[in-house]
Design a protein around this motif. Structure first.
Motif, PDB file in Angstrom:
ATOM      1  N   LEU A   1      -8.259 -15.793  -5.374  1.00 48.53           N
ATOM      2  CA  LEU A   1      -8.006 -15.913  -3.938  1.00 48.53           C
ATOM      3  C   LEU A   1      -9.269 -16.438  -3.249  1.00 48.53           C
ATOM      4  O   LEU A   1      -9.199 -17.337  -2.400  1.00 48.53           O
ATOM      5  CB  LEU A   1      -7.593 -14.543  -3.383  1.00 48.53           C
TER       6      LEU A   1
ATOM      7  N   ASN B   1      -4.619   4.458  -6.545  1.00 53.10           N
ATOM      8  CA  ASN B   1      -3.666   4.638  -7.633  1.00 53.10           C
ATOM      9  C   ASN B   1      -4.251   5.625  -8.653  1.00 53.10           C
ATOM     10  O   ASN B   1      -5.382   6.109  -8.505  1.00 53.10           O
ATOM     11  CB  ASN B   1      -3.275   3.285  -8.260  1.00 53.10           C
TER      12      ASN B   1
ATOM     13  N   ASN C   1      -2.407  -4.244  -1.221  1.00 55.36           N
ATOM     14  CA  ASN C   1      -3.254  -3.746  -0.144  1.00 55.36           C
ATOM     15  C   ASN C   1      -4.616  -4.428  -0.154  1.00 55.36           C
ATOM     16  O   ASN C   1      -5.174  -4.763   0.904  1.00 55.36           O
ATOM     17  CB  ASN C   1      -3.417  -2.223  -0.285  1.00 55.36           C
ATOM     18  N   ILE C   2      -5.155  -4.664  -1.353  1.00 49.55           N
ATOM     19  CA  ILE C   2      -6.441  -5.371  -1.459  1.00 49.55           C
ATOM     20  C   ILE C   2      -6.292  -6.793  -0.898  1.00 49.55           C
ATOM     21  O   ILE C   2      -7.135  -7.261  -0.118  1.00 49.55           O
ATOM     22  CB  ILE C   2      -6.915  -5.438  -2.929  1.00 49.55           C
ATOM     23  N   ILE C   3      -5.212  -7.481  -1.260  1.00 48.46           N
ATOM     24  CA  ILE C   3      -4.992  -8.845  -0.754  1.00 48.46           C
ATOM     25  C   ILE C   3      -4.872  -8.833   0.777  1.00 48.46           C
ATOM     26  O   ILE C   3      -5.508  -9.625   1.466  1.00 48.46           O
ATOM     27  CB  ILE C   3      -3.717  -9.464  -1.366  1.00 48.46           C
TER      28      ILE C   3
ATOM     29  N   GLY D   1       1.441  -1.751  -4.866  1.00 49.57           N
ATOM     30  CA  GLY D   1       0.764  -1.577  -3.588  1.00 49.57           C
ATOM     31  C   GLY D   1      -0.747  -1.566  -3.646  1.00 49.57           C
ATOM     32  O   GLY D   1      -1.409  -1.736  -2.624  1.00 49.57           O
ATOM     33  N   PHE D   2      -1.313  -1.387  -4.837  1.00 41.26           N
ATOM     34  CA  PHE D   2      -2.774  -1.411  -4.941  1.00 41.26           C
ATOM     35  C   PHE D   2      -3.263  -2.841  -4.740  1.00 41.26           C
ATOM     36  O   PHE D   2      -4.022  -3.128  -3.817  1.00 41.26           O
ATOM     37  CB  PHE D   2      -3.211  -0.863  -6.310  1.00 41.26           C
ATOM     38  N   THR D   3      -2.771  -3.736  -5.575  1.00 37.27           N
ATOM     39  CA  THR D   3      -3.163  -5.146  -5.471  1.00 37.27           C
ATOM     40  C   THR D   3      -2.775  -5.706  -4.100  1.00 37.27           C
ATOM     41  O   THR D   3      -3.556  -6.425  -3.469  1.00 37.27           O
ATOM     42  CB  THR D   3      -2.467  -5.968  -6.574  1.00 37.27           C
TER      43      THR D   3
ATOM     44  N   GLY E   1       0.766  -1.242   0.000  1.00 38.10           N
ATOM     45  CA  GLY E   1       0.000   0.000   0.000  1.00 38.10           C
ATOM     46  C   GLY E   1       0.801   1.299   0.000  1.00 38.10           C
ATOM     47  O   GLY E   1       0.229   2.365  -0.195  1.00 38.10           O
TER      48      GLY E   1
ATOM     49  N   PHE F   1      -6.934  -6.989 -13.471  1.00 39.76           N
ATOM     50  CA  PHE F   1      -5.793  -7.573 -12.760  1.00 39.76           C
ATOM     51  C   PHE F   1      -6.192  -7.807 -11.302  1.00 39.76           C
ATOM     52  O   PHE F   1      -6.196  -8.947 -10.822  1.00 39.76           O
ATOM     53  CB  PHE F   1      -4.572  -6.650 -12.858  1.00 39.76           C
ATOM     54  N   THR F   2      -6.590  -6.742 -10.640  1.00 32.18           N
ATOM     55  CA  THR F   2      -7.012  -6.849  -9.243  1.00 32.18           C
ATOM     56  C   THR F   2      -8.204  -7.792  -9.103  1.00 32.18           C
ATOM     57  O   THR F   2      -8.235  -8.632  -8.200  1.00 32.18           O
ATOM     58  CB  THR F   2      -7.391  -5.452  -8.704  1.00 32.18           C
TER      59      THR F   2
ATOM     60  N   GLU G   1      -7.190 -10.053   6.044  1.00 27.83           N
ATOM     61  CA  GLU G   1      -7.560  -9.648   7.404  1.00 27.83           C
ATOM     62  C   GLU G   1      -9.050  -9.854   7.639  1.00 27.83           C
ATOM     63  O   GLU G   1      -9.475 -10.279   8.718  1.00 27.83           O
ATOM     64  CB  GLU G   1      -7.223  -8.166   7.626  1.00 27.83           C
TER      65      GLU G   1
ATOM     66  N   GLU H   1     -12.759  -0.899   0.366  1.00 28.92           N
ATOM     67  CA  GLU H   1     -11.415  -1.470   0.473  1.00 28.92           C
ATOM     68  C   GLU H   1     -11.478  -3.000   0.417  1.00 28.92           C
ATOM     69  O   GLU H   1     -12.552  -3.587   0.435  1.00 28.92           O
ATOM     70  CB  GLU H   1     -10.796  -1.022   1.790  1.00 28.92           C
ATOM     71  N   GLY H   2     -10.296  -3.612   0.406  1.00 30.67           N
ATOM     72  CA  GLY H   2     -10.215  -5.072   0.382  1.00 30.67           C
ATOM     73  C   GLY H   2     -11.009  -5.715   1.507  1.00 30.67           C
ATOM     74  O   GLY H   2     -11.615  -6.776   1.331  1.00 30.67           O
ATOM     75  N   ARG H   3     -11.035  -5.065   2.655  1.00 20.67           N
ATOM     76  CA  ARG H   3     -11.753  -5.625   3.812  1.00 20.67           C
ATOM     77  C   ARG H   3     -13.263  -5.606   3.624  1.00 20.67           C
ATOM     78  O   ARG H   3     -13.994  -6.260   4.369  1.00 20.67           O
ATOM     79  CB  ARG H   3     -11.382  -4.869   5.091  1.00 20.67           C
TER      80      ARG H   3
ATOM     81  N   LYS I   1      -5.945  -6.658   3.027  1.00 17.26           N
ATOM     82  CA  LYS I   1      -7.172  -6.332   3.760  1.00 17.26           C
ATOM     83  C   LYS I   1      -8.239  -7.402   3.580  1.00 17.26           C
ATOM     84  O   LYS I   1      -9.037  -7.641   4.488  1.00 17.26           O
ATOM     85  CB  LYS I   1      -7.673  -4.947   3.345  1.00 17.26           C
ATOM     86  N   LEU I   2      -8.239  -8.056   2.423  1.00 18.04           N
ATOM     87  CA  LEU I   2      -9.155  -9.183   2.216  1.00 18.04           C
ATOM     88  C   LEU I   2      -8.788 -10.320   3.174  1.00 18.04           C
ATOM     89  O   LEU I   2      -9.652 -10.925   3.813  1.00 18.04           O
ATOM     90  CB  LEU I   2      -9.069  -9.640   0.757  1.00 18.04           C
TER      91      LEU I   2
ATOM     92  N   ILE J   1      -7.216 -11.440  -9.275  1.00 18.73           N
ATOM     93  CA  ILE J   1      -6.529 -11.868  -8.042  1.00 18.73           C
ATOM     94  C   ILE J   1      -7.568 -12.127  -6.946  1.00 18.73           C
ATOM     95  O   ILE J   1      -7.521 -13.141  -6.246  1.00 18.73           O
ATOM     96  CB  ILE J   1      -5.512 -10.794  -7.571  1.00 18.73           C
TER      97      ILE J   1
ATOM     98  N   ASN K   1     -10.855   0.104  -3.938  1.00 19.02           N
ATOM     99  CA  ASN K   1      -9.763   1.052  -3.771  1.00 19.02           C
ATOM    100  C   ASN K   1      -8.983   0.743  -2.497  1.00 19.02           C
ATOM    101  O   ASN K   1      -9.332  -0.200  -1.769  1.00 19.02           O
ATOM    102  CB  ASN K   1     -10.341   2.487  -3.748  1.00 19.02           C
ATOM    103  N   ILE K   2      -7.942   1.512  -2.242  1.00 14.49           N
ATOM    104  CA  ILE K   2      -7.127   1.249  -1.050  1.00 14.49           C
ATOM    105  C   ILE K   2      -7.298   2.351  -0.013  1.00 14.49           C
ATOM    106  O   ILE K   2      -6.427   2.595   0.813  1.00 14.49           O
ATOM    107  CB  ILE K   2      -5.639   1.054  -1.417  1.00 14.49           C
TER     108      ILE K   2
END
Lengths: 313, 313
Positions: free
Chosen positions: B238, B190, A233-235, A229-231, A145, B230-231, A240, B213-215, A237-238, B234, B181-182
């Protein structure tokens, strides 16, 4: 060894930071000299209440606090008497050897990158996270991130920084480095991944094992997993959130417990000239104590000198 | 209503495709006319074995098969007698109203995008996935891999395509659209996310609710979640791996069972002029049967006409 701890950072400050001292001191026979940055009037009685021997610590009074939601650059500039600003001052002057905080992440990153500066040769410092693998092992994921937009050369440097961290701190011999991508073969992916692959392949300082996909992130395919850091950070937080969801649903299993990032303490900022460790805002005593131990390990292992030499050669 | 099914696609073809017919026919009183593309010599005895009434289906003999690992463009060009190539031919000429395959994903995408073409006004077609939410609901995530590099305008179009799909197929009234987003605030992320946010905010054809966010991906924060492929890819892979890991570890829970993507059948290619549904290579009879039902729903709801009108206005 002198380690600085921001006592005012995080949602449970300063109580959990004080409790962490008790935990840390009870687990070591040769403790580091701990410098505690924070409001003396709040810290003094807590240290007494938790029986922290005053000869083991040194309080550095910091009358200001940077809040969790303050604008990082602005807050650091205006609150020069904050625990974070004073901590970075001590670290910059070499009074302490490492600085730890669970406070405002942005302010910690700004402090690390702008007050300490990146190592010579490092284009962009990075932050990482530990990812628990299905087989019981762990992988290092970076960037998570700090760098939302990256160039191929940035990812190539993250690969080396992550490798050195995995080797010297996590104890992984010849760590396998993989590029996070959306296909296994060379040539797959977005423009960034396509351009990064050949750099990693030609980098003789790392053990590149190719692309891994999203389905491999939790498997034992690589020790160091590189992405922008975008991807990342998503990974992070997902991952978590998976722990939080299983916890709320009452699904208890050793594997999901390992997604409780409290276990891992904090994340070091890699690529700056001194050890800086950033904790999660929700850090409690165990996380703080783990961060102190991580700082000791980073100093003991000479990680930063090794990194500096790697980037100068 | 005439629906075409590639009988030779997927790891368990043609057996699971044949079994899916039995499942589908047993669950409906007014079945679609099914066109079965594949090798007649293999299909005929299987249809008899599984008691598929021959008046319910029409076999279209396709002597060639595009393998799962063949180069998509090359294979489609060279194997004009393959089930996928013939299927797209029938779809293009209007002999069938929808085409379904669990075969070579790349060949299906190439067929959809180049033989059918994108809808007028749609810059880039997209593929999506269903994400199971903690509260029992589902969200639609797109793009999940067709467009690894995107421009802000692409994401803005995915938002509208996803909204229309969520409304007319998933039955979500006024679907909430979020940008992955992050960070939560406008301005975070980004360069792509920063530039996409204002487009989504100003898009009056969607109900934009801001960044997630990812969470938040697994929480009930949005019905349609937009990101580049891309994101998205993933995240999708996942999420799929979480189901596989829990399954291997013997962790059984209703929530994780919903990560078994077999439940959802397949993913439609959104933004092309006809209904095309792509199944996972591991699709078994239930997934195939769900894809037939989805194709019926896409035709019944007039989804494609609605999309075409939305992009022409």
């Amino acid at each position: 060894m002198k380690i600085g701890l921001d006592m005012m950072g995080g949602d449970f400050a300063p109580l959990e930071a004080v409790k962490s001292l008790q935990l840390y001191l009870s687990g070591t026979t040769s403790p580091a000299n701990l410098f505690l940055f924070g409001d003396e009037a709040q810290l003094q009685p807590l240290l007494e209440e938790y029986n922290i021997p005053l000869e083991a610590v040194k309080i550095v009074h910091a009358p200001e606090v940077i809040g969790m939601h303050e604008h990082p650059t602005k807050a650091l500039k205006e609150k020069q008497q904050s625990s974070i600003a004073i901590g970075f001052g001590y670290l910059g002057k070499g009074v302490i050897d490492a600085f730890i905080s669970a406070g405002n992440t942005g302010a910690m990153l700004v402090g690390a990158v702008y007050s300490l500066k990146a190592m010579e040769g490092v284009l962009r410092p990075t932050i990482s996270t530990i990812i628990p693998k299905e087989n019981g092992g762990t992988g290092l994921l970076l960037d998570v991130g700090l760098n939302a937009d990256c160039k191929p050369e940035n990812l190539n440097q993250f690969a080396l920084l992550g490798s050195l961290y995995a080797k010297h701190i996590l104890g992984v011999d010849n760590p396998r480095v993989a590029l996070i991508n959306i296909g296994e073969e060379e040539g797959k992916g977005n423009l960034l991944a396509q351009a990064t692959y050949p750099l990693l392949k030609e980098n003789t300082a790392i053990n590149f094992v190719g692309n891994i996909e999203g389905r491999d992130v939790l498997l034992d395919k690589a020790d160091v997993m590189v992405c922008e850091g975008f991807t990342g950070n998503i990974i992070l937080k997902l991952a978590e959130s998976i722990y939080e969801i299983t916890d709320r649903k009452g699904i208890h299993h050793e594997y999901f417990d390992r997604f409780n990032f409290e276990n891992y303490g904090g994340t070091p900022v890699l690529g700056v000239n001194k050890p800086v460790i950033i904790g999660h805002g929700i850090s409690q005593s165990r996380a703080f104590s783990n961060m102190i131990t991580l700082a000791e390990k980073m100093i003991d292992s000479n990680l930063l000198q090794i990194m500096q030499e790697s980037f100068q050669s």
